[in-house]
Scaffold this motif. Sequence first.
Motif, PDB file in Angstrom:
ATOM      1  N   ALA A 264       0.827  -1.211   0.000  1.00 27.31           N
ATOM      2  CA  ALA A 264       0.000   0.000   0.000  1.00 27.31           C
ATOM      3  C   ALA A 264       0.855   1.252   0.000  1.00 27.31           C
ATOM      4  O   ALA A 264       0.506   2.268  -0.612  1.00 27.31           O
ATOM      5  CB  ALA A 264      -0.931  -0.012   1.212  1.00 27.31           C
ATOM      6  N   SER A 291      -5.325  10.814   9.469  1.00 29.08           N
ATOM      7  CA  SER A 291      -5.943   9.567   9.019  1.00 29.08           C
ATOM      8  C   SER A 291      -5.500   8.389   9.874  1.00 29.08           C
ATOM      9  O   SER A 291      -6.263   7.440  10.098  1.00 29.08           O
ATOM     10  CB  SER A 291      -5.598   9.312   7.545  1.00 29.08           C
ATOM     11  N   ARG A 292      -4.285   8.434  10.394  1.00 30.58           N
ATOM     12  CA  ARG A 292      -3.803   7.341  11.245  1.00 30.58           C
ATOM     13  C   ARG A 292      -4.607   7.270  12.546  1.00 30.58           C
ATOM     14  O   ARG A 292      -4.948   6.171  13.015  1.00 30.58           O
ATOM     15  CB  ARG A 292      -2.318   7.536  11.558  1.00 30.58           C
ATOM     16  N   LEU A 295      -7.888   5.624  11.742  1.00 31.49           N
ATOM     17  CA  LEU A 295      -7.749   4.197  11.443  1.00 31.49           C
ATOM     18  C   LEU A 295      -7.539   3.368  12.711  1.00 31.49           C
ATOM     19  O   LEU A 295      -8.094   2.275  12.850  1.00 31.49           O
ATOM     20  CB  LEU A 295      -6.582   3.978  10.479  1.00 31.49           C
ATOM     21  N   CYS A 298     -10.836   3.018  14.443  1.00 28.66           N
ATOM     22  CA  CYS A 298     -11.666   2.007  13.765  1.00 28.66           C
ATOM     23  C   CYS A 298     -11.182   0.598  14.096  1.00 28.66           C
ATOM     24  O   CYS A 298     -11.996  -0.301  14.343  1.00 28.66           O
ATOM     25  CB  CYS A 298     -11.634   2.234  12.256  1.00 28.66           C
ATOM     26  N   TYR A 299      -9.866   0.403  14.107  1.00 28.42           N
ATOM     27  CA  TYR A 299      -9.325  -0.918  14.418  1.00 28.42           C
ATOM     28  C   TYR A 299      -9.754  -1.387  15.809  1.00 28.42           C
ATOM     29  O   TYR A 299     -10.123  -2.549  16.014  1.00 28.42           O
ATOM     30  CB  TYR A 299      -7.806  -0.889  14.321  1.00 28.42           C
ATOM     31  N   LEU A 311      -7.157  -5.173   6.266  1.00 27.16           N
ATOM     32  CA  LEU A 311      -7.733  -3.856   5.957  1.00 27.16           C
ATOM     33  C   LEU A 311      -7.004  -2.754   6.724  1.00 27.16           C
ATOM     34  O   LEU A 311      -6.723  -1.674   6.185  1.00 27.16           O
ATOM     35  CB  LEU A 311      -9.221  -3.842   6.293  1.00 27.16           C
ATOM     36  N   PHE A 312      -6.718  -3.027   7.985  1.00 21.61           N
ATOM     37  CA  PHE A 312      -5.988  -2.070   8.817  1.00 21.61           C
ATOM     38  C   PHE A 312      -4.608  -1.812   8.219  1.00 21.61           C
ATOM     39  O   PHE A 312      -4.150  -0.650   8.130  1.00 21.61           O
ATOM     40  CB  PHE A 312      -5.876  -2.648  10.220  1.00 21.61           C
ATOM     41  N   GLY A 315      -4.872   0.374   5.066  1.00 19.20           N
ATOM     42  CA  GLY A 315      -5.138   1.776   5.388  1.00 19.20           C
ATOM     43  C   GLY A 315      -3.919   2.484   5.932  1.00 19.20           C
ATOM     44  O   GLY A 315      -3.564   3.598   5.492  1.00 19.20           O
ATOM     45  N   PHE A 318      -0.889   3.075   3.367  1.00 14.55           N
ATOM     46  CA  PHE A 318      -0.939   4.148   2.370  1.00 14.55           C
ATOM     47  C   PHE A 318      -0.142   5.370   2.822  1.00 14.55           C
ATOM     48  O   PHE A 318       0.432   6.093   2.003  1.00 14.55           O
ATOM     49  CB  PHE A 318      -2.387   4.522   2.072  1.00 14.55           C
ATOM     50  N   THR A 319      -0.100   5.615   4.149  1.00 11.90           N
ATOM     51  CA  THR A 319       0.654   6.766   4.659  1.00 11.90           C
ATOM     52  C   THR A 319       1.912   6.354   5.397  1.00 11.90           C
ATOM     53  O   THR A 319       2.615   7.208   5.935  1.00 11.90           O
ATOM     54  CB  THR A 319      -0.226   7.594   5.624  1.00 11.90           C
TER      55      THR A 319
END
Length: 399
Positions: A264, A291-292, A295, A298-299, A311-312, A315, A318-319
């Motif tokens: 990613a 965004s971290r 995320l 959400c995790y 998925l984690f 996400g 990407f960064t």
Amino acid sequence: MFRTLARPDVLVTTLAAAAILMVTMGTRQSLGLFVSPLNSSTGLGIATISLALAVGQFTWGAIQPVAGALADRYGPRAVLIAGLLLLALGSASTPLMSSGFGLIVSLGLLSAIGSGAGGFSVLIGAAAQRLPVESRAAASGVINAGGSFGQFVCAPILQKLIQSIGWMGAMWSMALMTLAALPLVGWLSRPMQQPAPHHAEADNGLRHALGDALRDRSYLLLHLGFFTCGFHIAFLVTHLPGEVDLCGLPPSVASWSLAIIGLANIFGSLYAGSCVARYRSKYVLAAMYGSRALLIACYLLMPRTDLTFYLFAAGLGFTWLATVPPTAAIVGKLFGVRYLATLFGLTLLSHQIGGFLGAWLGGLAITRMGDYTWMWYADMALAAFAALVNLPIREAPVS
């Protein structure tokens, strides 16, 4: 944007730097896979092994400005060759160590110094001084993606090697892989087809440049944000396999999660390079760090399944190290590229002070509390903090 890399000598320089980073970062970012087999083999304990890796996190950062200064003064060739040799020596000697001090020497010092000397500051600094201005943003994204591709390739390969020939054989294989990268140094340091671009900024010496940088509020704010980035990354690469194990999932979930992070981040790094050419880098960094935090929240709310981890990982990936191009871009905008390797190396030192705490405190958390709950909360809070401290940075608009 990547059309600026089309000139053959520019492309060769960029790809050679990316390939070297693929090896040095791919091996370094996969060390978390060795924590459990090392513990089972030596009986040293997770906290002791985590301390050795935490020392490695700090050492990797501490060597960055030193290696950058040497490369700025004498050229990158000798620095990169020495780095690859030390990284190979550290990997090869780790199976021979039977104490916590021995692991600190092999993983915490030799491997970390070697990978740091072949890390971001030297490679991006060397490329920036040899490339036209219009090529630098795209090149930094491609070089950074090389490190991410290394993680994507190395994590599943090393996991398979650990399972098939044992962790010692995997370490020795990693040493051979590192030595195979030595010919790439010649490609990076070979003469350009055209003269290297002249950099117009005044050169008053390294000491003067350091003094100016350390008095600059924006530079210090950049350090604060990068510190939290290091905490986040070191905690995850060191302890994600342990988190997977706590959830009752097989080790392959951890290795594939690390590989997905690397995959990613290839796209994230390339996208970050394009964003640097279009937007102010401080806003790019603020969005990444923010965004971290979301995320992680959400995790913590999701069930712990293999799909959740994948998925984690996608996400976060990407960064993951996509913060490097905008951070280097801000340093270059503030102070020019003459001493970019040194000044960016200092930001990486801040990054790895955070990395030391992320790796070490994670080991203490699992030893004393039995899980990583409070580490996740701390990681989420620091990510939000990093997003905020980047906003006041002084940065000229993108022309």
